[in-house]
Design a protein around this motif. Sequence first.
Motif, PDB file in Angstrom:
ATOM      1  N   ASN A 359       0.716  -1.154  -0.195  1.00  0.00           N
ATOM      2  CA  ASN A 359       0.167  -0.111  -0.069  1.00  0.00           C
ATOM      3  C   ASN A 359       0.984   1.141  -0.050  1.00  0.00           C
ATOM      4  O   ASN A 359       1.516   1.333   0.782  1.00  0.00           O
ATOM      5  N   SER A 366      -0.996  -5.264   1.857  1.00  0.00           N
ATOM      6  CA  SER A 366      -2.281  -5.578   2.094  1.00  0.00           C
ATOM      7  C   SER A 366      -2.814  -6.405   0.875  1.00  0.00           C
ATOM      8  O   SER A 366      -3.724  -7.353   1.508  1.00  0.00           O
ATOM      9  N   VAL A 493      -2.098   0.434  -4.387  1.00  0.00           N
ATOM     10  CA  VAL A 493      -0.929  -0.535  -4.151  1.00  0.00           C
ATOM     11  C   VAL A 493       0.238  -0.390  -5.096  1.00  0.00           C
ATOM     12  O   VAL A 493      -0.245  -0.003  -6.205  1.00  0.00           O
TER      13      VAL A 493
END
Length: 500
Positions: A359, A366, A493
């Motif tokens: 992220n 994540s 991301v």
Amino acid sequence: MDEENLRKRKINTEAKNGNLALDKMESRGIKDKEPEHMALQQQVGLLSGISLIVGTMIGSGIFISPKAVLSNTGAVGPCLIIWAACGVLATLGALCYADLGTMITKSGGEYAYLLEAFGPIPAFLYSWMCILVSKPSSFAIICLSFAEYAAAPFYPGCVPPQIVIKCLAAVAIILITSLNSVSVKLAYYVQNFLTVAKLLIVAVIIVAGIVLIAQGNTQNFENSFNGAKISFGSIGLAFYNGLWSYDGWNQLNFITEELKNPYRNLPLAIIIGIPLVTVCYILVNVAYFTIMTPAELLQSSAVAVTFGDRVLTPASWVVPLFVVFSTFGAANGSCFTAGRLTFATAREGHMVKILSYINVRRLTPSPALIFNGILAIIYIIPADINTLISFFSFASWIFYGLTTLSLIVMRFTRKELKRPVKVPIVFPILVTLVAIYLVLAPIIDAPDMAYLYCSLFIAGGIIFYVLFIYYHFSWTRKLMKPITKHLQLFLEVAPAETGQ
């Protein structure tokens, strides 16, 4: 400014390949909030490292099912010896891992070491088994244990409905996954708190046991070897069940890149954390036997709760409450490390690329965490997954043995590597031999189809590796390119930088 421009140029290059839509992400306000380095940060100190080891190891096992060790040994004496031997084995294994972790300072645990020593195929087979089944199913089992204890007060005198337990377990998985995706600091602050909570209830049980011994409740320790049933296979099965409670001794190696001063804190956390858990486990079992005979302990569905009902009345409610804390903390630690393994595997190209992204705001892996959480929710659907414990203990010790063997191999093949922590070579030799015994003993003594299924699943990973990793089928890349782009935009991301 030159470094910043270089970083943006790198991200723009990824965007041209369909891996990151930088202009869209900037329009959503991410540009000004990006951190200086797109990489996992060294935020885990010594105390948090110890908490991760202790918090992951002390889960539901010591509170719920120590009877499994007793049932395979048949007497109090051998039972306590097995608990101590499991602690010694976990400590020796963890020290071998400390040697490996300070020599190869990459996250991913066994995956990174197998890759370095034996090449991509053994490393891929480990990740294949661990990421797709072992880690998420373990996460699911712990959350189911959490759900059973959390739901129990609302159904006095009866067993909570399975649908309630499974829904509550799913909520726990979503909550823990979200917590770890939001912030590394928040995740280990929660881990530290829950570790203190579970050590508190362990201390209460131990102190109560000491008081009972002082009062003369030692009858169950007399002739403690009478009725022992020792065989080649029963010892192996007793170790399986004991080591299930010790599972987590290798967890710190999954987050080596996020440890502050790993050369110091990795071995120190192991030396402090695992012996602490071993002493706690032995003393807790001693406390159980001060109030329960072996037959009574075997009949109890939740040993710690039975102990609390008999000893801590009217404050017996404290035990199930703190078991809830304990299982939630173990699940949090399992989620934390599973995400790092998935991240490290994808970074090497052995999983889809999106799982190696982090992220851009919070610097957490994540996508890998969410992937592990989704699989864990799938694993809570079956009616009974208790048989997975033996199934995956068998699989885990195949790779534990290979990992300690890799340490022996690299002593001769990679002499140039720096070794800040160098354990005597007898340690990995001993752990490797024990691992071979633990893999073969149950098969020889009590053959079961589950072991065959497990072996076939691991071997099946070779087919997947050859088709999708070795030959790099072009249609899979074309299929994943638009999916990766849209997932990046949705999850915010980007690829992690290396070489920090």
